[in-house]
Scaffold this motif. Sequence first.
Motif, PDB file in Angstrom:
ATOM      1  N   LEU A   8      -0.553   2.202   6.928  1.00  0.00           N
ATOM      2  CA  LEU A   8      -1.670   2.506   6.026  1.00  0.00           C
ATOM      3  C   LEU A   8      -2.757   1.438   6.112  1.00  0.00           C
ATOM      4  CD1 LEU A   8       0.243   3.813   2.879  1.00  0.00           C
ATOM      5  CD2 LEU A   8      -1.166   5.162   4.444  1.00  0.00           C
ATOM      6  N   LEU A   9      -2.348   0.178   6.242  1.00  0.00           N
ATOM      7  CA  LEU A   9      -3.328  -0.898   6.385  1.00  0.00           C
ATOM      8  C   LEU A   9      -4.159  -0.690   7.647  1.00  0.00           C
ATOM      9  CD1 LEU A   9      -4.438  -3.676   5.428  1.00  0.00           C
ATOM     10  CD2 LEU A   9      -2.654  -4.742   6.818  1.00  0.00           C
ATOM     11  N   ALA A  10      -3.500  -0.294   8.723  1.00  0.00           N
ATOM     12  CA  ALA A  10      -4.196  -0.131   9.997  1.00  0.00           C
ATOM     13  C   ALA A  10      -5.010   1.154  10.066  1.00  0.00           C
ATOM     14  CB  ALA A  10      -3.178  -0.160  11.138  1.00  0.00           C
ATOM     15  N   GLU A  11      -4.426   2.244   9.616  1.00  0.00           N
ATOM     16  CA  GLU A  11      -5.048   3.551   9.810  1.00  0.00           C
ATOM     17  C   GLU A  11      -6.070   3.923   8.737  1.00  0.00           C
ATOM     18  OE1 GLU A  11      -2.162   6.434  12.263  1.00  0.00           O
ATOM     19  OE2 GLU A  11      -1.501   6.116  10.201  1.00  0.00           O
TER      20      GLU A  11
ATOM     21  N   ALA B 263      -4.701 -11.534  -7.852  1.00  0.00           N
ATOM     22  CA  ALA B 263      -4.430 -11.907  -6.465  1.00  0.00           C
ATOM     23  C   ALA B 263      -3.483 -10.953  -5.747  1.00  0.00           C
ATOM     24  CB  ALA B 263      -3.844 -13.318  -6.411  1.00  0.00           C
ATOM     25  N   LEU B 264      -3.067  -9.858  -6.401  1.00  0.00           N
ATOM     26  CA  LEU B 264      -2.235  -8.863  -5.731  1.00  0.00           C
ATOM     27  C   LEU B 264      -3.109  -7.739  -5.185  1.00  0.00           C
ATOM     28  CD1 LEU B 264       0.824  -8.438  -8.136  1.00  0.00           C
ATOM     29  CD2 LEU B 264       0.735  -9.726  -6.000  1.00  0.00           C
ATOM     30  N   TYR B 265      -2.916  -7.399  -3.925  1.00  0.00           N
ATOM     31  CA  TYR B 265      -3.664  -6.319  -3.287  1.00  0.00           C
ATOM     32  C   TYR B 265      -2.713  -5.135  -3.159  1.00  0.00           C
ATOM     33  CZ  TYR B 265      -7.204  -9.822  -2.471  1.00  0.00           C
ATOM     34  OH  TYR B 265      -8.163 -10.794  -2.659  1.00  0.00           O
ATOM     35  N   VAL B 266      -2.585  -4.411  -4.248  1.00  0.00           N
ATOM     36  CA  VAL B 266      -1.587  -3.351  -4.341  1.00  0.00           C
ATOM     37  C   VAL B 266      -2.252  -2.076  -4.840  1.00  0.00           C
ATOM     38  CG1 VAL B 266      -0.873  -4.257  -6.604  1.00  0.00           C
ATOM     39  CG2 VAL B 266       0.615  -2.672  -5.395  1.00  0.00           C
ATOM     40  N   GLY B 267      -1.947  -0.968  -4.162  1.00  0.00           N
ATOM     41  CA  GLY B 267      -2.516   0.307  -4.578  1.00  0.00           C
ATOM     42  C   GLY B 267      -2.665   1.255  -3.414  1.00  0.00           C
ATOM     43  N   SER B 268      -3.523   2.245  -3.607  1.00  0.00           N
ATOM     44  CA  SER B 268      -3.834   3.194  -2.543  1.00  0.00           C
ATOM     45  C   SER B 268      -4.649   2.497  -1.457  1.00  0.00           C
ATOM     46  CB  SER B 268      -4.633   4.364  -3.108  1.00  0.00           C
ATOM     47  OG  SER B 268      -5.932   3.916  -3.493  1.00  0.00           O
ATOM     48  N   PRO B 269      -4.760   3.096  -0.276  1.00  0.00           N
ATOM     49  CA  PRO B 269      -5.588   2.483   0.769  1.00  0.00           C
ATOM     50  C   PRO B 269      -7.018   2.216   0.317  1.00  0.00           C
ATOM     51  CG  PRO B 269      -4.226   4.207   1.713  1.00  0.00           C
ATOM     52  CD  PRO B 269      -4.028   4.280   0.227  1.00  0.00           C
ATOM     53  N   GLU B 270      -7.581   3.141  -0.452  1.00  0.00           N
ATOM     54  CA  GLU B 270      -8.959   2.974  -0.904  1.00  0.00           C
ATOM     55  C   GLU B 270      -9.089   1.817  -1.894  1.00  0.00           C
ATOM     56  OE1 GLU B 270      -8.181   6.682   0.923  1.00  0.00           O
ATOM     57  OE2 GLU B 270      -7.232   5.855  -0.877  1.00  0.00           O
ATOM     58  N   THR B 271      -8.126   1.706  -2.801  1.00  0.00           N
ATOM     59  CA  THR B 271      -8.149   0.611  -3.769  1.00  0.00           C
ATOM     60  C   THR B 271      -8.003  -0.735  -3.078  1.00  0.00           C
ATOM     61  OG1 THR B 271      -7.260   1.982  -5.562  1.00  0.00           O
ATOM     62  CG2 THR B 271      -6.932  -0.395  -5.747  1.00  0.00           C
ATOM     63  N   VAL B 272      -7.065  -0.833  -2.162  1.00  0.00           N
ATOM     64  CA  VAL B 272      -6.828  -2.095  -1.457  1.00  0.00           C
ATOM     65  C   VAL B 272      -8.019  -2.451  -0.567  1.00  0.00           C
ATOM     66  CG1 VAL B 272      -5.372  -3.247   0.261  1.00  0.00           C
ATOM     67  CG2 VAL B 272      -4.325  -1.896  -1.576  1.00  0.00           C
TER      68      VAL B 272
ATOM     69  N   ILE C  39       0.836  -1.190   0.000  1.00  0.00           N
ATOM     70  CA  ILE C  39       0.000   0.000   0.000  1.00  0.00           C
ATOM     71  C   ILE C  39       0.876   1.246   0.000  1.00  0.00           C
ATOM     72  CG2 ILE C  39      -1.898   1.196   1.166  1.00  0.00           C
ATOM     73  CD1 ILE C  39      -2.383  -1.470   2.705  1.00  0.00           C
ATOM     74  N   ALA C  40       0.531   2.202  -0.846  1.00  0.00           N
ATOM     75  CA  ALA C  40       1.176   3.509  -0.878  1.00  0.00           C
ATOM     76  C   ALA C  40       0.095   4.563  -1.068  1.00  0.00           C
ATOM     77  CB  ALA C  40       2.232   3.583  -1.973  1.00  0.00           C
ATOM     78  N   GLU C  41       0.477   5.816  -1.170  1.00  0.00           N
ATOM     79  CA  GLU C  41      -0.515   6.879  -1.259  1.00  0.00           C
ATOM     80  C   GLU C  41      -1.353   6.809  -2.528  1.00  0.00           C
ATOM     81  OE1 GLU C  41      -1.630   9.049   0.844  1.00  0.00           O
ATOM     82  OE2 GLU C  41      -0.268   8.403   2.438  1.00  0.00           O
ATOM     83  N   THR C  42      -0.751   6.348  -3.629  1.00  0.00           N
ATOM     84  CA  THR C  42      -1.479   6.242  -4.896  1.00  0.00           C
ATOM     85  C   THR C  42      -1.282   4.873  -5.503  1.00  0.00           C
ATOM     86  OG1 THR C  42       0.364   7.009  -6.286  1.00  0.00           O
ATOM     87  CG2 THR C  42      -1.068   8.710  -5.314  1.00  0.00           C
ATOM     88  N   ASP C  43      -2.187   4.498  -6.394  1.00  0.00           N
ATOM     89  CA  ASP C  43      -2.054   3.221  -7.101  1.00  0.00           C
ATOM     90  C   ASP C  43      -0.755   3.173  -7.885  1.00  0.00           C
ATOM     91  OD1 ASP C  43      -4.541   2.656  -6.108  1.00  0.00           O
ATOM     92  OD2 ASP C  43      -5.602   2.816  -8.028  1.00  0.00           O
TER      93      ASP C  43
END
Length: 350
Positions: free
Chosen positions: A334-337, A289-298, A244-248
Amino acid sequence: MKIELGLTSFADNIDIHMENGRQAAISNGQRIRNIIEEIETADQYGLDVYGLGEHHRADYAVSDPVTVLAAAARNTTHIKLSSAVTVLSSDDPVRVYERFSTLNAVSNGRAEIMVGRGSFIESFPLFGYDLKDYEQLFNEKIDLLMTINKEKIVNWEGELRPSIENLSVYPKAEHGPLPITIATGGTPESSLKAGALGLPITYAIIGGDPKRFRRNIDMYKSIARFYGHNINELPIATHSWGYIAETDELAKREFFPSVKASHDILAKERGWPPYDENSFDREAGPHGALYVGSPETVAQKIIETIEALGLTRFMLHTPVGSMPHDKTINTIKLLAERVKPIVDKYFENK
């Protein structure tokens, strides 16, 4: 409806080649110390579970997850601490129970055992086991582990492992039987075994559409129901690679080299094709199967997977390779917050 969110790691430790240079593998000792900080961060920020894998090869740093989890237990308060997995077929159930009941004491009741047959087989020759006994070893040892977990006095007969007559195993877990979960990459045998035994199950989904695992889960529930188990009380979990990062765009750019490096090592061993950006983009898309992207996307992708498969727990597997430690810590935060609140809110009235 309470959905548990957490993390898994295999303590990957490999060189990663990137456009702007090379992220070198660190020492295994430093990788282990980093993992302890990652677990502590996950606990501090409110994640529910951390699972740590067992491997016996150069590209993974941890061969004894329980020791690492116990080190993290002293500076954590609520996060559940699990193996991911314990390769039960090449271990001894007596020692497995003793180690985890000790971890249970150190962590005040937060230890979990996630067992599997082992998709990596290096431990079999290392500990003197024959791969021709692959299935029988697991079947015998899960039976013994469950017996130890339930009985104060153990009477058990085996063929590949010596029998036990009127003996006790110490220390006994002070909070009751230890949680035992069977983990699988999707083989029907594991779903059938877990269902028959009435054990929770965790699916490792690292390729293809996660929704295809619905048939495995249906099989698992069907056999559990046949053996008289209450399927509504059986936890079902998945774990998948993610970042997870700020943007996809930023998440994909930073994560791709790690995924490629890790995948290509296994590709050479198992005859898979080399990994490329097309494969990555497909897996990072809505049906991969990859959960990669912004917090909203993930968060949205996690929600869709939980609903499609009827999960009670989802674990993000990160880092992959030798990603910079600060980026892993940022993903955990990011996953937690930002991801967890979205998922919690969605399911709070379900």
